[in-house]
Design a protein around this motif. Structure first.
Motif, PDB file in Angstrom:
ATOM      1  N   PHE A  14       9.917   7.726  48.438  1.00  0.00           N
ATOM      2  CA  PHE A  14      10.980   7.309  49.359  1.00  0.00           C
ATOM      3  C   PHE A  14      10.656   7.740  50.784  1.00  0.00           C
ATOM      4  N   PHE A  15      10.095   8.934  50.938  1.00  0.00           N
ATOM      5  CA  PHE A  15       9.678   9.375  52.265  1.00  0.00           C
ATOM      6  C   PHE A  15       8.609   8.430  52.828  1.00  0.00           C
ATOM      7  N   ASP A 292      16.370  14.774  50.979  1.00  0.00           N
ATOM      8  CA  ASP A 292      15.294  15.453  51.725  1.00  0.00           C
ATOM      9  C   ASP A 292      14.406  14.433  52.424  1.00  0.00           C
ATOM     10  N   ALA A 293      13.998  13.413  51.672  1.00  0.00           N
ATOM     11  CA  ALA A 293      13.079  12.406  52.215  1.00  0.00           C
ATOM     12  C   ALA A 293      13.678  11.718  53.434  1.00  0.00           C
ATOM     13  N   GLU A 316      19.121  20.995  58.785  1.00  0.00           N
ATOM     14  CA  GLU A 316      20.093  20.005  58.334  1.00  0.00           C
ATOM     15  C   GLU A 316      20.196  19.918  56.811  1.00  0.00           C
ATOM     16  N   ARG A 317      19.155  20.356  56.096  1.00  0.00           N
ATOM     17  CA  ARG A 317      19.192  20.235  54.642  1.00  0.00           C
ATOM     18  C   ARG A 317      19.581  21.507  53.921  1.00  0.00           C
ATOM     19  N   LYS A 318      19.242  22.654  54.483  1.00  0.00           N
ATOM     20  CA  LYS A 318      19.399  23.880  53.716  1.00  0.00           C
ATOM     21  C   LYS A 318      20.846  24.189  53.358  1.00  0.00           C
ATOM     22  N   ASP A 319      21.787  23.928  54.264  1.00  0.00           N
ATOM     23  CA  ASP A 319      23.185  24.225  53.968  1.00  0.00           C
ATOM     24  C   ASP A 319      23.643  23.505  52.706  1.00  0.00           C
ATOM     25  N   GLU A 320      23.371  22.209  52.641  1.00  0.00           N
ATOM     26  CA  GLU A 320      23.804  21.451  51.471  1.00  0.00           C
ATOM     27  C   GLU A 320      23.077  21.903  50.218  1.00  0.00           C
ATOM     28  N   VAL A 321      21.770  22.097  50.319  1.00  0.00           N
ATOM     29  CA  VAL A 321      20.992  22.474  49.148  1.00  0.00           C
ATOM     30  C   VAL A 321      21.424  23.829  48.607  1.00  0.00           C
ATOM     31  N   VAL A 322      21.605  24.797  49.486  1.00  0.00           N
ATOM     32  CA  VAL A 322      22.029  26.130  49.041  1.00  0.00           C
ATOM     33  C   VAL A 322      23.382  26.055  48.348  1.00  0.00           C
ATOM     34  N   MET A 323      24.291  25.277  48.911  1.00  0.00           N
ATOM     35  CA  MET A 323      25.612  25.123  48.305  1.00  0.00           C
ATOM     36  C   MET A 323      25.511  24.518  46.907  1.00  0.00           C
ATOM     37  N   GLU A 324      24.690  23.466  46.776  1.00  0.00           N
ATOM     38  CA  GLU A 324      24.559  22.810  45.482  1.00  0.00           C
ATOM     39  C   GLU A 324      23.815  23.684  44.484  1.00  0.00           C
TER      40      GLU A 324
END
Length: 405
Positions: A14-15, A292-293, A316-324
């Motif tokens: 996808f990237f 992420d892609a 921009e990605r880490k906040d969501e990923v850490v939460m999930e």
């Protein structure tokens, strides 16, 4: 820019699609160690958020994915010695064959001019030394990441419970949870359809149950036969299918939660499971990888340097990923501590299954937590609102990028 994407999974493909679509002149190659058309796994799940994000990022890919997906609108929970299946109509979702998803992404990437080299193993940076950017999308056991584990700050936590990833010709009408009691403890199954012919069935149990039932040494055929007997109530006579290990036993695994302090080093950037994994009981792995892609591609298009793009991508990605990841960790813990909940009255058990992502639940007696139903619901509602806001922000960013093309 010359880009090497290591690993031919959904994140890398996808990237590559997004980069080539926005900048046709860039040179993008995807390296996959397995032969073309080879993949492990049955079906993957996704939600409305991923569907909408795909539409913003690449409408053509979105149409193909949606057209090849199936959907459900409820849960079914099968409990032994309790009447029937209990329905919950608040949890819809989609399933698609992993093989078909990869085919869709591969066809789209090739049509845009991406080169895909199969049966090509990349063991280190020397194999892609001429690339300006190296995207490590080679999964939870990423070889590229392991070469620089200290710089990435990689940590891997191995889960307690063994699990096995299976397929079946039983097409579940809804997302199914099934619990079976044995003389050695409980065994449970998550089942969901991914086409009009097949479903995925993930079976899990505690380590004592696993060894007590002999799964640790049982040939695959015997293992599948026993599981078919345990879950006869939901399989309706349909067989289970799996891939045996090298020694002929069933391919049981322990989930590995991967985290990294940094997602980039020099000109290498981590993507999808190479950067982070989330327990399968929440079904978010594919959605997070594709997210992420999209954000990495957008960051590279809008920032002047690799360093700035990498910094924005992580931010921009880490906040969501850490939460999930945290929510997935609590979900995994709920099943590891099934003994706390399984003997509760049906209504309470189902409610706490719905609340299994809560960080509070493991620290309170289950009946007390259930008695705080309004508070728990409010907590989950706030969590859900935050997730939806993050998804909306991502869609708006992608939409803005689309309008400036």
């Amino acid at each position: 820019m010359k880009i090497a994407c290591v690993g031919g999974g959904p994140a890398s493909l996808f990237f590559a699609i997004l980069m080539k679509r926005e900048t046709p002149a860039c040179d993008v190659t995807v390296y996959e160690r397995n032969p073309a058309g080879t993949t492990y796994g049955w079906g993957v799940t996704y939600s409305d958020d991923l569907r909408d994000n795909l539409r913003f990022a690449d409408p053509e890919t979105a149409r193909a994915v949606i057209d090849n997906s199936v959907s459900w609108g409820e849960w079914l929970v099968h409990l032994p010695e309790r009447p029937g299946l209990v329905m919950n109509d608040e949890y819809g979702g989609y399933g698609i064959s992993r093989h078909r998803l990869l085919d869709i992404l591969t066809e789209r990437a090739l049509a845009l001019g991406v080169r895909i080299e199969t049966e090509r193993t990349v063991t280190g940076l020397a194999d892609v030394a001429d690339a300006d950017l190296v995207v490590a999308g080679d999964g939870a056991g990423s070889v590229l990441r392991e070469h620089h584990a200290e710089q990435f700050g990689t940590e891997i936590e191995v889960g307690r419970n063994p699990y096995i990833w299976l397929g079946t010709t039983k097409v579940f009408d809804a997302f199914a949870f099934a619990f079976a009691e044995t003389e050695h403890g409980w065994v449970w199954c998550y089942g969901y359809k991914y086409s009009d012919q097949y479903s995925t069935a993930v079976v899990e149990c505690g380590p004592d149950t696993w060894t007590g039932l002999g799964f640790d040494r049982m040939p695959q055929a015997e293992c599948l036969a026993l599981l078919e007997k345990l879950f006869a109530g939901i399989l309706d006579g349909h067989p289970l299918m799996g891939q045996e290990a090298a020694d002929g036993t069933a391919r049981w695994l322990n989930f590995r939660t991967v985290t990294n302090r940094a997602w980039s080093h020099d000109n290498i950037v981590l993507l999808g499971d190479a950067a982070h994994t989330t327990h399968y009981s929440v079904g978010l792995g594919t959605a997070l990888a594709l997210g992420d892609a999209a954000v990495l591609a957008l960051s590279l298009h809008q920032e002047p340097t690799l360093a700035a793009a990498f910094a924005r991508y992580e931010r921009e990605r880490k906040d969501e990923v850490v939460m999930e990841q945290r929510a997935a960790g609590y979900s995994a813990r709920w099943f590891e501590e099934l003994h706390r909940y399984i003997d509760l009255p049906t209504k309470q058990l189902l409610a706490l299954l719905s609340f299994r992502h809560s960080s509070v639940l493991p620290h309170l007696p289950p009946r007390v937590y259930y008695g705080l139903g309004w508070t728990a619901s409010k907590f989950l509602s706030v969590t859900g609102i935050r997730r939806r806001l993050l998804a909306r922000v991502q869609r708006e960013r992608l939409s803005q990028a689309t309008q400036t093309r």
